[in-house]
Design an enzyme around this catalytic site. Structure first.
Site, PDB file in Angstrom:
ATOM      1  N   ASN A  95       0.843  -1.188   0.000  1.00 13.72           N
ATOM      2  CA  ASN A  95       0.000   0.000   0.000  1.00 13.72           C
ATOM      3  C   ASN A  95       0.878   1.237   0.000  1.00 13.72           C
ATOM      4  O   ASN A  95       1.915   1.302   0.673  1.00 13.72           O
ATOM      5  CB  ASN A  95      -0.925   0.046   1.223  1.00 13.72           C
ATOM      6  CG  ASN A  95      -1.855   1.250   1.186  1.00 13.72           C
ATOM      7  OD1 ASN A  95      -2.855   1.250   0.482  1.00 13.72           O
ATOM      8  ND2 ASN A  95      -1.505   2.296   1.934  1.00 13.72           N
ATOM      9  N   TYR A  99       0.286  10.215   4.532  1.00 19.01           N
ATOM     10  CA  TYR A  99      -0.138  10.471   5.907  1.00 19.01           C
ATOM     11  C   TYR A  99       0.897  11.410   6.514  1.00 19.01           C
ATOM     12  O   TYR A  99       2.085  11.100   6.526  1.00 19.01           O
ATOM     13  CB  TYR A  99      -0.198   9.167   6.715  1.00 19.01           C
ATOM     14  CG  TYR A  99      -0.733   7.986   5.929  1.00 19.01           C
ATOM     15  CD1 TYR A  99      -2.056   7.950   5.505  1.00 19.01           C
ATOM     16  CD2 TYR A  99       0.088   6.918   5.599  1.00 19.01           C
ATOM     17  CE1 TYR A  99      -2.544   6.872   4.783  1.00 19.01           C
ATOM     18  CE2 TYR A  99      -0.387   5.833   4.880  1.00 19.01           C
ATOM     19  CZ  TYR A  99      -1.703   5.815   4.460  1.00 19.01           C
ATOM     20  OH  TYR A  99      -2.177   4.755   3.743  1.00 19.01           O
ATOM     21  N   ARG A 100       0.454  12.518   7.024  1.00 17.21           N
ATOM     22  CA  ARG A 100       1.399  13.513   7.522  1.00 17.21           C
ATOM     23  C   ARG A 100       2.290  12.907   8.606  1.00 17.21           C
ATOM     24  O   ARG A 100       1.877  12.033   9.366  1.00 17.21           O
ATOM     25  CB  ARG A 100       0.657  14.735   8.044  1.00 17.21           C
ATOM     26  CG  ARG A 100      -0.077  14.472   9.353  1.00 17.21           C
ATOM     27  CD  ARG A 100      -0.984  15.619   9.711  1.00 17.21           C
ATOM     28  NE  ARG A 100      -1.467  15.517  11.078  1.00 17.21           N
ATOM     29  CZ  ARG A 100      -2.684  15.874  11.450  1.00 17.21           C
ATOM     30  NH1 ARG A 100      -3.552  16.324  10.569  1.00 17.21           N
ATOM     31  NH2 ARG A 100      -3.042  15.773  12.721  1.00 17.21           N
ATOM     32  N   TRP A 113      -2.238   7.798  10.794  1.00 20.84           N
ATOM     33  CA  TRP A 113      -3.090   6.894  10.047  1.00 20.84           C
ATOM     34  C   TRP A 113      -4.548   7.187  10.389  1.00 20.84           C
ATOM     35  O   TRP A 113      -5.020   6.866  11.486  1.00 20.84           O
ATOM     36  CB  TRP A 113      -2.754   5.443  10.372  1.00 20.84           C
ATOM     37  CG  TRP A 113      -1.614   4.910   9.558  1.00 20.84           C
ATOM     38  CD1 TRP A 113      -1.369   5.149   8.242  1.00 20.84           C
ATOM     39  CD2 TRP A 113      -0.551   4.058  10.013  1.00 20.84           C
ATOM     40  NE1 TRP A 113      -0.223   4.488   7.842  1.00 20.84           N
ATOM     41  CE2 TRP A 113       0.290   3.809   8.905  1.00 20.84           C
ATOM     42  CE3 TRP A 113      -0.240   3.463  11.242  1.00 20.84           C
ATOM     43  CZ2 TRP A 113       1.422   3.007   8.983  1.00 20.84           C
ATOM     44  CZ3 TRP A 113       0.881   2.669  11.321  1.00 20.84           C
ATOM     45  CH2 TRP A 113       1.711   2.438  10.203  1.00 20.84           C
ATOM     46  N   GLU A 159      -0.838   0.804  -5.792  1.00 23.32           N
ATOM     47  CA  GLU A 159      -0.727   2.168  -6.315  1.00 23.32           C
ATOM     48  C   GLU A 159       0.423   2.306  -7.307  1.00 23.32           C
ATOM     49  O   GLU A 159       0.370   3.124  -8.227  1.00 23.32           O
ATOM     50  CB  GLU A 159      -0.539   3.169  -5.164  1.00 23.32           C
ATOM     51  CG  GLU A 159      -1.781   3.444  -4.339  1.00 23.32           C
ATOM     52  CD  GLU A 159      -2.071   2.374  -3.295  1.00 23.32           C
ATOM     53  OE1 GLU A 159      -3.150   2.432  -2.668  1.00 23.32           O
ATOM     54  OE2 GLU A 159      -1.217   1.485  -3.112  1.00 23.32           O
ATOM     55  N   ASP A 208      -4.607  21.713   8.732  1.00 22.90           N
ATOM     56  CA  ASP A 208      -4.834  20.777   7.628  1.00 22.90           C
ATOM     57  C   ASP A 208      -5.763  21.363   6.563  1.00 22.90           C
ATOM     58  O   ASP A 208      -6.114  22.538   6.595  1.00 22.90           O
ATOM     59  CB  ASP A 208      -5.366  19.437   8.155  1.00 22.90           C
ATOM     60  CG  ASP A 208      -6.718  19.548   8.825  1.00 22.90           C
ATOM     61  OD1 ASP A 208      -7.616  20.201   8.262  1.00 22.90           O
ATOM     62  OD2 ASP A 208      -6.890  18.969   9.922  1.00 22.90           O
TER      63      ASP A 208
END
Length: 525
Positions: A95, A99-100, A113, A159, A208
């Site tokens: 995967n 994710y920051r 997550w 991906e 964000d």
């Protein structure tokens, strides 16, 4: 478009064509795909022993990296465009997600997550066994790989295969230095490490893409084992915050690519669009060509259970001839056709985007569907219901000034013929509760209260100020309700209290000195 060599919409058209033709029913289906064969063949990654990303080593040390603190109230420095690689502990399916990464010190970071994310699913599996999870983070890569990291691919789809398809060349992967997995051979930086089971640390706050600082909360911890990089590497970063930011263009490109896939799954969909102004997840408009009565509502429920769209907070349904990307057409459809008594669907107590703060409960909240489709009769073989007899309402040109009825209203705007937005001071809910009862507003569809920091004349920030700041179940105020058994019917104008409330995180604001500095650059040679 320059990076992809074509428009995102053309990519989406090719993907849709492939989905329609697979599995092939006749030879002509395969022939129609002949132009896509090289891209499909390029989807398989190519494995190497080493790559340019491993030319130099920094050991287990993040300090030399130019990691940014973007906003004044951020909890520290964050890696904001990390390509995070994990593998399923059982199947070793890969995967890639974004994710920051909150940097605590030179060897430890947070791992943000959110719910429904592939990396988090892999960690859940590993942690349930008491095991840690190997993680590799690439910073800086080619555009196809970066876009693939934000693509809403179905769970279990690689991906990097999609990146190869976009690029027309396989993604090259090298053996990690300290892990059993593979990493992008040509990344700028690769950070290798492990996320142990059972360890949590406060992560955030962070400004964000909802335009607010997300609250600090406990998240898993990433321990760095090795950092490698190319010669003369470029550190990739992204800035999110109050829209519009650059994530607008990446998010809209991804929508163009994957709308066709959703149309294959739901053939009644003509088009759909998630609004960047609302942080994408807070407002989705779907144009549906009904083949039977109220099919749009079935479609909305299906989308709310599909991949990343399951995080959607509000869906507006419109007719097939309405452009969901045109806010004027969408809200005029609400003004003409929406009746809360028949066209409102509320779903409380369901999973919600981790970044959504309006319910005051992380990962939980409520959703709603507004059906703004016309009610003309459709006659066909599927047994459509007869016309309800409702006629489209006329668009309103003006309404009474709400300041005449409530001193807490500072200013107002009638938007798109049916939504009255009032900028208020004090208790927004009390203002909405009073206004929905006024006979002067009986023909208004939505009455929305916003706070003083939302400029009514700026339509981008107006949508931001509305759709990021209300919980559907708690902050929606009908003029009147009627209950029949478990069925609660709403009547009259629908009020929404979208004001800023105690307990909400602060909105992201650029410091005045930064604005002055940037303003000073204009006109320089």
């Amino acid at each position: 478009e320059w990076a992809l060599g074509r428009t995102p919409r053309s990519v989406g058209a090719e993907i849709e064509e492939i989905f329609h033709a697979v599995p092939p029913k006749r030879l002509a289906d395969l022939w129609a795909l002949r132009g896509s064969v090289p891209r499909v063949l390029a989807s398989r990654p190519r494995n190497l022993d080493r790559g340019p990303a491993q030319s130099h080593s920094l050991g287990a040390d993040l300090d030399p990296l130019p990691i940014l603190q973007l906003w004044p109230r951020d909890g520290g420095r964050f890696i904001t465009f990390p390509l995070v690689f994990t593998e399923d502990p059982d199947t070793h399916t890969r995967n890639l997600g974004l994710y920051r990464i909150h940097v605590y010190d030179k060897q430890t970071t947070g791992m943000h997550w959110q719910i429904g994310k592939g990396g988090g699913v892999h960690f859940h599996k590993a942690e349930s066994r008491g095991e840690g999870l190997e993680v590799a983070i690439a910073v800086g890569a080619d555009p196809a790989t970066m876009l693939s990291g934000v693509a809403p691919l179905p769970e279990g789809i690689d991906e990097l295969a999609f990146a190869g398809f976009l690029r027309g060349e396989p993604t090259r992967m090298a053996r990690a230095r300290s892990l059993r997995m593979r990493v992008p051979a040509e990344a700028e930086f690769v950070i290798e490490g492990i996320v142990p089971a059972g360890e949590r640390r406060i992560e955030g706050p962070f400004g964000d893409h909802f335009g607010h600082y997300s609250h600090a909360a406990p998240f898993p911890v990433f321990h760095v084992k090795q950092v490698t990089h190319r010669a003369q590497p470029i550190f990739q970063a992204s800035i999110v915050g109050k829209p519009p930011q650059e994530d607008k263009f990446m998010g809209e490109a991804v929508q163009e690519m994957f709308t066709g896939v959703l149309k294959v799954i739901h053939p009644e969909i003509v088009d759909l669009w998630a609004y960047f102004e609302a942080g994408f997840h807070n407002l989705l408009v779907v144009a549906v060509e009904n083949r039977f009565a109220k099919e749009g509502k079935k479609t909305a429920l299906g989308l709310m259970g599909t991949g990343q769209l399951s995080l959607t907070k509000m869906i507006v349904l419109v007719d097939g001839d309405v452009d969901p990307r045109d806010r004027r057409q969408v809200f005029e459809a609400i003004a003409r056709h929406f009746d809360p008594a028949e066209d409102l669907m509320m779903i409380p107590g369901v999973p919600l985007d981790t970044l959504d703060f309006t319910s005051f409960k992380m990962n939980l909240g409520s959703k709603m569907v507004i059906d703004a489709q016309s009610h003309a009769r459709h006659v066909g073989s599927s047994g459509n219901s007869p016309d309800t007899g409702r006629q489209a309402a006329p668009l309103l040109q003006e309404v009474a000034d709400p300041r005449a009825f409530d001193a807490r209203v500072r200013t107002s705007r009638l938007c798109w013929g049916g939504m009255l937005v009032v900028q208020v001071t004090g208790d927004g809910r009390a203002v909405v509760e009073a206004l929905v009862q006024r006979p002067e507003y009986a023909a208004v569809r939505l009455i929305v209260a916003v706070s003083g920091d939302v400029p009514l004349e700026d339509e981008d920030l107006l949508l931001w100020g509305i759709f990021t700041r209300f919980d559907c179940a708690r902050d929606t105020v009908p003029a009147r309700t009627e209950s029949r058994g478990a069925w609660l019917t709403c009547h009259g104008p629908l009020g929404i209290d979208a004001t800023f409330k105690d307990g909400y995180p602060a909105p992201v604001e650029t410091p005045a000195e930064v604005i002055a500095k940037v303003d000073g650059w204009w006109g320089r040679e």
